[in-house]
Design a protein around this motif. Structure first.
Motif: not given
Length: 253
Positions: A120, A122-124, A135
């Protein structure tokens, strides 16, 4: 004389808290917890044999194990699973149990194994420990082009941990493909067998190609070298899932 039956037990687990599948000294494993729960439920010692080994932090949505018992499991299989799940920790679940021939083997009879690797961008906080947070977004087309060179039967020593006790490093890869899903990437790979750390090393190599650090043709050079030092860095375990084990005598779901 009591009759002994061999069973295949399908399980799933979140590998975050465990030092892999296999029982080992001074570390908690999934197999240890499963053996302990089965021993309590069946009232005799149980030694399970798994279809394969997963490393520390790796997850499984499907893994089969075999074991033997004289207990009347077949009389109430749903009750057996309910009781087993009550004894297992929250992050391990029994899903199905089937009787098999006395010589059936969870590891050696498997003809196909499938893994997924999740990434992934996006920071989640809800994906932490369950996907690799990256990134930069790679060029998926380049990675899929490179992945086609993995297909077929080959010596994949370049993607294996050194000093592993296996009779051969030849594997037959049937599928290797990246798929975009809701802003995330999932790598799907299926083969007759896998070497230690193989999927994570493959993902690391393909990611270098996708991020433009290596050309697509580099994958051919890596495979031909049979040298682990040529391949990419092994990516984090948290994104890896064992998703399917196939046996000719067990119907696919």
């Amino acid at each position: 004389m009591e009759h002994t039956t061999r069973y295949f037990l399908e399980i799933a687990y979140d590998g975050t808290a465990y030092h892999g599948w296999q029982v080992q000294e001074n570390a908690v494993s999934v197999q240890q917890k499963l053996n302990e729960a089965l021993a309590i439920l069946l009232r005799h010692g149980v030694e399970t044999t798994g279809a394969g080994r997963t490393d520390t932090g790796v997850h499984a949505t499907q893994l089969y194990v075999h074991f033997e018992s004289t207990a009347p499991i077949l009389a109430h299989p749903d009750r057996f699973l309910h009781s087993l799940n009550a004894l297992l920790p929250f992050d391990i679940a029994g899903k199905a149990i089937v009787p098999v021939a006395t010589n059936a083997h969870a590891r050696f009879d498997a003809t196909l194994r499938s893994y997924e690797y999740h990434v992934h961008f996006e920071k989640n906080p809800f994906l932490h420990q369950y996907s690799w947070f990256l990134r930069d977004y790679p060029v998926v087309e380049r990675m899929n082009e490179a992945a086609t060179y993995l297909l077929g039967k080959n010596d994949f020593s370049c993607f294996s941990k050194s000093n592993t006790q296996v009779f051969t490093n030849i594997c037959d890869i049937k599928r290797a493909e990246w798929i975009e899903q809701d802003g995330k990437l999932v790598f799907h790979i299926s083969a007759d067998r896998f070497l230690r750390n193989m999927v994570r090393a493959i993902v690391g190599t393909l990611m270098e190609i996708g991020l433009g650090k290596k050309p697509v043709s580099y994958i051919e050079e890596v495979i031909a070298s049979k040298d682990r030092g040529k391949a990419g860095t092994s990516v984090p375990a948290c994104g890896l899932y064992l998703t399917q084990i196939f046996y000719p005598y067990i119907e696919k779901k």
